[in-house]
Enzyme design. Structure first.
Site, PDB file in Angstrom:
ATOM      1  N   ASP A   1      42.000 -18.691  39.453  1.00 37.50           N
ATOM      2  CA  ASP A   1      43.159 -19.369  38.859  1.00 37.50           C
ATOM      3  C   ASP A   1      43.027 -20.886  38.856  1.00 37.50           C
ATOM      4  OD1 ASP A   1      44.188 -16.821  38.751  1.00 37.50           O
ATOM      5  OD2 ASP A   1      46.100 -17.329  39.705  1.00 37.50           O
TER       6      ASP A   1
ATOM      7  N   HIS B   1      40.806 -19.099  43.632  1.00 39.04           N
ATOM      8  CA  HIS B   1      41.092 -20.330  42.882  1.00 39.04           C
ATOM      9  C   HIS B   1      39.826 -21.168  42.730  1.00 39.04           C
ATOM     10  CE1 HIS B   1      45.034 -19.040  44.356  1.00 39.04           C
ATOM     11  NE2 HIS B   1      45.559 -19.721  43.343  1.00 39.04           N
TER      12      HIS B   1
END
Length: 263
Positions: A86, A233
């Site tokens: 992400d 992430h």
């Protein structure tokens, strides 16, 4: 005229001519010392009072639902696990993750923030070129996006899609992930209208909180199983520990479960 009267008259005439007839000043002396008159005091105009403009009221947001709505995808759709990254793309960390995935001969899903995609279109193109999936992750990572009006949600997702397609015109954008996982039914409605499937996760090692790599590894290994969707992430701060953790996790997850594309 009597002599006495003539004498008095003559004395008076002398006194008048010599200026000794009284305590007053002569006209010449009076002219040499002009009187000073006070300058008129200008009337002070009142200062205008500062005006304070009240800020416009913030729009009222819908409350979050007490539980997540139905229809979220939390499974990979096969025995293998799915890796998702992400908040990117990021020029510091996205190339590192791409290199690790390339070395392991596996693919992942990249949930892209629209502003980042606009700033780094070359990375979006590289993600697509190397066979990875794309996911819309909102324009600016707005965790309250699902609480906003439907028109605002739609505009946000469409703007993000445009930024991604500007970098990779023909790439399919299959998924949408709400930042922070704060889903609402309204968001699911808009995503469906745009042909986006709502992507959640089943394993969250909380690498967004910057824990040590050892802790990230332990959390992923203890929570993963066949069909897991793992949240990671590659942007949004210092991701050094995530990069270090992935160097071990990617080959290990491939060996234990297999890493697959989402279905």
């Amino acid at each position: 005229m009597r002599p006495r009267t003539v004498l008095v008259f003559a004395l008076g005439l002398v006194l008048l001519v010599t200026g000794c007839g009284g305590p007053g000043k002569t006209p010449e002396k009076a002219a040499a010392q002009p009187s000073v008159s006070a300058a008129p005091t200008p009337s002070a105009s009142p200062k205008p009072k500062p005006t304070h403009t009240a800020p416009p009221p913030k729009p009222k947001l819908r409350p979050l639902p007490k539980k997540l709505p139905a229809g979220l995808h939390r499974r990979s759709g096969s025995p293998g696990v799915a890796l998702t990254f992400d908040d990117g793309p990021d020029p510091r960390y996205t190339p590192q993750i791409l290199a690790q995935l390339r070395a392991a001969h596996v693919t992942a899903t990249f949930c892209l923030v629209g502003k980042q995609a606009k700033r780094h279109p070359e990375l979006v193109a590289q993600i697509v070129r190397e066979g990875h999936q794309l996911c819309n992750h909102s324009w600016r990572h707005d965790v309250d996006l699902g609480r906003r009006p439907l028109a605002e949600i739609r505009a946000d997702l469409e703007r993000t899609n445009r930024a991604i397609h500007a970098a990779a015109p023909n790439a399919p954008i299959t998924w949408f992930r709400q930042p922070g996982g704060r889903w609402t039914a309204e968001e699911l409605t808009v995503a469906k209208q745009l042909g986006l499937r709502p992507l959640h996760w089943s394993v969250d090692p909380q690498d967004w909180d910057h824990p040590p790599a050892k802790k990230i590894i332990k959390r992923v290994e203890s929570a993963s199983h066949h069909g897991s969707v793992i949240l990671m992430h590659d942007a949004g701060g210092d991701r050094t520990q995530t990069m270090a953790a992935c160097r071990r996790l990617i080959p290990d997850l491939k060996r234990r479960y297999g890493i697959i594309r989402l279905r």
